[in-house]
Each structure stands twice: as C-alpha cells, then as structure tokens.
Design a protein around this motif. Structure first.
Motif, PDB file in Angstrom:
ATOM      1  N   GLN A 144       9.063  -8.232   5.150  1.00  0.00           N
ATOM      2  CA  GLN A 144       9.170  -8.602   3.742  1.00  0.00           C
ATOM      3  C   GLN A 144      10.254  -9.658   3.547  1.00  0.00           C
ATOM      4  OE1 GLN A 144       9.270  -5.493   0.786  1.00  0.00           O
ATOM      5  NE2 GLN A 144       8.089  -4.072   2.071  1.00  0.00           N
ATOM      6  N   GLU A 148       8.254  -9.530  -0.677  1.00  0.00           N
ATOM      7  CA  GLU A 148       6.873  -9.973  -0.507  1.00  0.00           C
ATOM      8  C   GLU A 148       6.515  -9.912   0.976  1.00  0.00           C
ATOM      9  OE1 GLU A 148       4.083 -13.566  -2.297  1.00  0.00           O
ATOM     10  OE2 GLU A 148       6.112 -14.053  -1.613  1.00  0.00           O
ATOM     11  N   ARG A 149       5.507  -9.122   1.321  1.00  0.00           N
ATOM     12  CA  ARG A 149       5.068  -9.031   2.710  1.00  0.00           C
ATOM     13  C   ARG A 149       4.441 -10.343   3.170  1.00  0.00           C
ATOM     14  NH1 ARG A 149       2.313  -4.541   0.477  1.00  0.00           N
ATOM     15  NH2 ARG A 149       3.449  -2.574   0.716  1.00  0.00           N
ATOM     16  N   ASP A 152       1.127 -10.709   1.845  1.00  0.00           N
ATOM     17  CA  ASP A 152       1.043 -11.212   0.468  1.00  0.00           C
ATOM     18  C   ASP A 152       1.246 -12.723   0.413  1.00  0.00           C
ATOM     19  OD1 ASP A 152       0.764  -8.556  -0.558  1.00  0.00           O
ATOM     20  OD2 ASP A 152       2.925  -8.293  -0.319  1.00  0.00           O
ATOM     21  N   ARG A 155      -1.987 -14.376   1.455  1.00  0.00           N
ATOM     22  CA  ARG A 155      -3.007 -14.324   0.404  1.00  0.00           C
ATOM     23  C   ARG A 155      -2.693 -15.284  -0.728  1.00  0.00           C
ATOM     24  NH1 ARG A 155      -7.197 -14.250   0.792  1.00  0.00           N
ATOM     25  NH2 ARG A 155      -7.724 -13.414  -1.242  1.00  0.00           N
ATOM     26  N   MET A 175       3.291   0.823   7.290  1.00  0.00           N
ATOM     27  CA  MET A 175       2.487   0.942   6.075  1.00  0.00           C
ATOM     28  C   MET A 175       1.313   1.853   6.374  1.00  0.00           C
ATOM     29  SD  MET A 175       0.753  -2.086   3.771  1.00  0.00           S
ATOM     30  CE  MET A 175       0.165  -1.746   2.110  1.00  0.00           C
ATOM     31  N   ASP A 179      -3.403   2.819   2.538  1.00  0.00           N
ATOM     32  CA  ASP A 179      -2.787   2.036   1.465  1.00  0.00           C
ATOM     33  C   ASP A 179      -3.067   0.550   1.648  1.00  0.00           C
ATOM     34  OD1 ASP A 179      -1.769   4.376   0.441  1.00  0.00           O
ATOM     35  OD2 ASP A 179       0.283   4.040   1.179  1.00  0.00           O
ATOM     36  N   MET A 180      -3.006   0.086   2.903  1.00  0.00           N
ATOM     37  CA  MET A 180      -3.250  -1.329   3.180  1.00  0.00           C
ATOM     38  C   MET A 180      -4.682  -1.693   2.813  1.00  0.00           C
ATOM     39  SD  MET A 180      -4.623  -3.747   5.330  1.00  0.00           S
ATOM     40  CE  MET A 180      -4.219  -5.484   5.437  1.00  0.00           C
ATOM     41  N   GLU A 182      -6.636  -0.310   0.695  1.00  0.00           N
ATOM     42  CA  GLU A 182      -6.795  -0.306  -0.761  1.00  0.00           C
ATOM     43  C   GLU A 182      -6.147  -1.532  -1.392  1.00  0.00           C
ATOM     44  OE1 GLU A 182      -5.840   2.509  -4.681  1.00  0.00           O
ATOM     45  OE2 GLU A 182      -5.252   3.178  -2.673  1.00  0.00           O
ATOM     46  N   ALA A 183      -4.959  -1.889  -0.914  1.00  0.00           N
ATOM     47  CA  ALA A 183      -4.227  -3.019  -1.496  1.00  0.00           C
ATOM     48  C   ALA A 183      -4.935  -4.347  -1.285  1.00  0.00           C
ATOM     49  CB  ALA A 183      -2.812  -3.078  -0.903  1.00  0.00           C
ATOM     50  N   TYR A 184      -5.636  -4.485  -0.161  1.00  0.00           N
ATOM     51  CA  TYR A 184      -6.277  -5.761   0.169  1.00  0.00           C
ATOM     52  C   TYR A 184      -7.795  -5.630   0.197  1.00  0.00           C
ATOM     53  CZ  TYR A 184      -1.470  -6.818   1.263  1.00  0.00           C
ATOM     54  OH  TYR A 184      -0.104  -6.983   1.163  1.00  0.00           O
ATOM     55  N   SER A 185      -8.310  -4.713  -0.596  1.00  0.00           N
ATOM     56  CA  SER A 185      -9.755  -4.499  -0.672  1.00  0.00           C
ATOM     57  C   SER A 185     -10.460  -5.793  -1.072  1.00  0.00           C
ATOM     58  CB  SER A 185     -10.062  -3.406  -1.703  1.00  0.00           C
ATOM     59  OG  SER A 185     -11.438  -3.157  -1.767  1.00  0.00           O
TER      60      SER A 185
END
Length: 282
Positions: A144, A148-149, A152, A155, A175, A179-180, A182-185
């Motif tokens: 991070q 911000e990863r 991110d 993207r 992570m 969760d990953m 879902e976050a980047y679906s």
C-alpha cells in the motif's frame, strides 16, 4: 463454468525435451482442457504446435505471456505487438498476460503509476483487437502507498488492463482471497488455482540449534519460512468457496499452478490437483 487449464510453467522442462505438441498430449491425458503458456520461447514452431494441439487434442490456449519491453517473458509488446496479435488469432487465445511488473515499479506510488500508464495504451490497443490483457499478481501487489494497494493503482491508471488473480499470492499477501474477488469483481478473468501449505518444522534443525551446533537465529529463519506451494486440495485454501466466488467475479479460466513441487514429479502433482478438483465438482 470456467474452463479448467494448466499453467505450463510447471512443464517447461518437458516442453524443452519433448516439444509443445507432446506436452499437450499429456495435458489432454490428465483431463485438462486448456493451457497458459509461460517461461518458454515463443517460436513459430511452438505456436504451430499449439494450433496442432488444439486441433488434435482439443486443448485450448487460454493465454500467452507478454512483457512491455524486450527481455521479459513471452512476446515484447514494444517490438512484437503484431506478432502477439497474430499468435492469438492462430491459437484462438483471447487473453495475454503480464507475469509481473518490473521491480522498480513496486518501489513507490509514482513508479507504479508510471508503469501502469505505460501499459494502458497496449491494453487498449489489444482490446480493440478482441484480446484482453491481464496482470498477474504476487504478494507484493498488496503493498500500500498512501492507503492505496498496487491493485488499486493499476485499476485506476490502466482501466483496460484486467487481472489474472493468483489466489495463493493474495493469501500470502495478507488479504483474504474471498475479499479480493469481491473487491475486484468483473475484472478477474484468469485465476491461478494454487494451494498454500505450511511445511513441518525441521526436527533436525531444531536439535542442532538446541545443541548449539548452529546459531538459534538459523532455526528461527527456517521457522519463519515454512510457507510452501501445494497441490490443490493439499493446503489450507478453501476451494469449495473460492472457486464459485471466482466464477462470480468473472473468471473464464481456472489454471492449475504450483511454482515448486519440492522434488515430486510435476505430472504427479498436476494429477493430484486435477483429482481433487474433480472431487469438488470441477
């Protein structure tokens, strides 16, 4: 359901010895439907073997590897863009993938942004040709910068660049893979199916440390490095939950991969992974 494939990095020595065509025959015998090509020279002969393998064995080419500048893995888009597009047309591959960003790009937010900005034009040009460029993560992509990863940043700066998600490395990066996903679906198109296990503590090393034959720090270093790549189903990853979540996140291919087989024949490791996946419905 996503197509089940294999990351051919696991069989690169066999490719060098027998050629791609014979390796694709083995892949078919293992009841695997697709391959991802990595860590081999993309000669015209090898591309022709991929075409023959699809025609004779029904083994798809899920993806091939690229870099931006020459000297990386696979096609160099700076100098071989047209050749990469032609190879996709010949093999039927709809995906190209970048295995890792340069190490310099991981050192700061600005460096990462600069790299992502250099990739975006190529990803957009490939998309116009019907080819999706994906970025393959490691644990370092969970770094991070200002909250911000790296995920991110990529993207945000390179929206045409989608993801090849290595769930093992997400787990190792701290992570939760669910969760990953879902976050980047919607942008998780290729999934590396690779398990994560912790190796047993070495009794021999412990006894040497206890007897002061080695420094205690040497045992501690081994103790802190017990993580291993594992055959699917032989580690701690929750595949019955992860694979449906990956499919929901947009995955089109599930690709078996194991970076190190620790002395086992990779064919045996692949077979074990395939049998486990079959046992849970894949």
């Amino acid at each position: 359901m996503p197509v089940l494939g294999l990351q051919l990095m696991m069989l690169k020595e066999q490719i060098h010895e027998k050629g791609m065509y014979e390796v694709l025959r083995q892949v078919r015998e293992l009841d695997i439907d697709a391959v991802e090509v990595s860590q081999v020279e993309m000669t015209d002969a090898l591309i022709d073997d991929l075409v023959r393998g699809r025609a004779d064995f029904g083994v798809e080419t899920a993806a091939m590897s690229v870099s931006i500048a020459p000297g990386g893995n696979g096609f160099a888009l700076e100098t071989e863009f047209d050749r990469a597009v032609e190879a996709c047309a010949k093999t039927g591959s709809r995906f190209l993938r970048i295995g890792m960003m340069p190490h310099l790009a991981m050192t700061s937010k600005e460096a990462c942004e600069e790299w992502a900005a250099s990739v975006e034009p190529y990803a957009a040009r490939l998309a116009a040709q019907g080819i999706t460029l994906c970025y393959h993560n490691h644990h370092v992509d969970l770094i991070q910068f200002d909250g911000e990863r790296i995920f991110d940043i990529v993207r945000r700066v390179a929206p045409s660049l989608l993801f090849e998600v290595d769930l093992h490395w997400v787990q190792r990066g701290g992570m939760a893979p669910l969760d990953m996903l879902e976050a980047y679906s919607g942008v998780c198109k290729l999934i590396h199916v690779k398990d994560f296990r912790i190796a047993p503590v070495s009794l021999e090393t412990y006894r040497k440390a206890e007897a002061k034959e080695i420094e205690w720090a040497e045992f501690q270093a081994e103790f802190l490095s017990l993580t291993q790549f594992a055959e699917v189903g032989q580690g701690n990853m929750n595949w019955p939950a992860l694979l449906p979540a990956a499919e929901q996140a947009g995955a089109e291919y599930f690709l078996i991969e194991q970076d190190d087989t620790y002395g086992r024949d990779p064919i045996d490791c692949i077979r074990d992974s395939r049998e486990y996946l079959r046992s849970i419905g894949y």
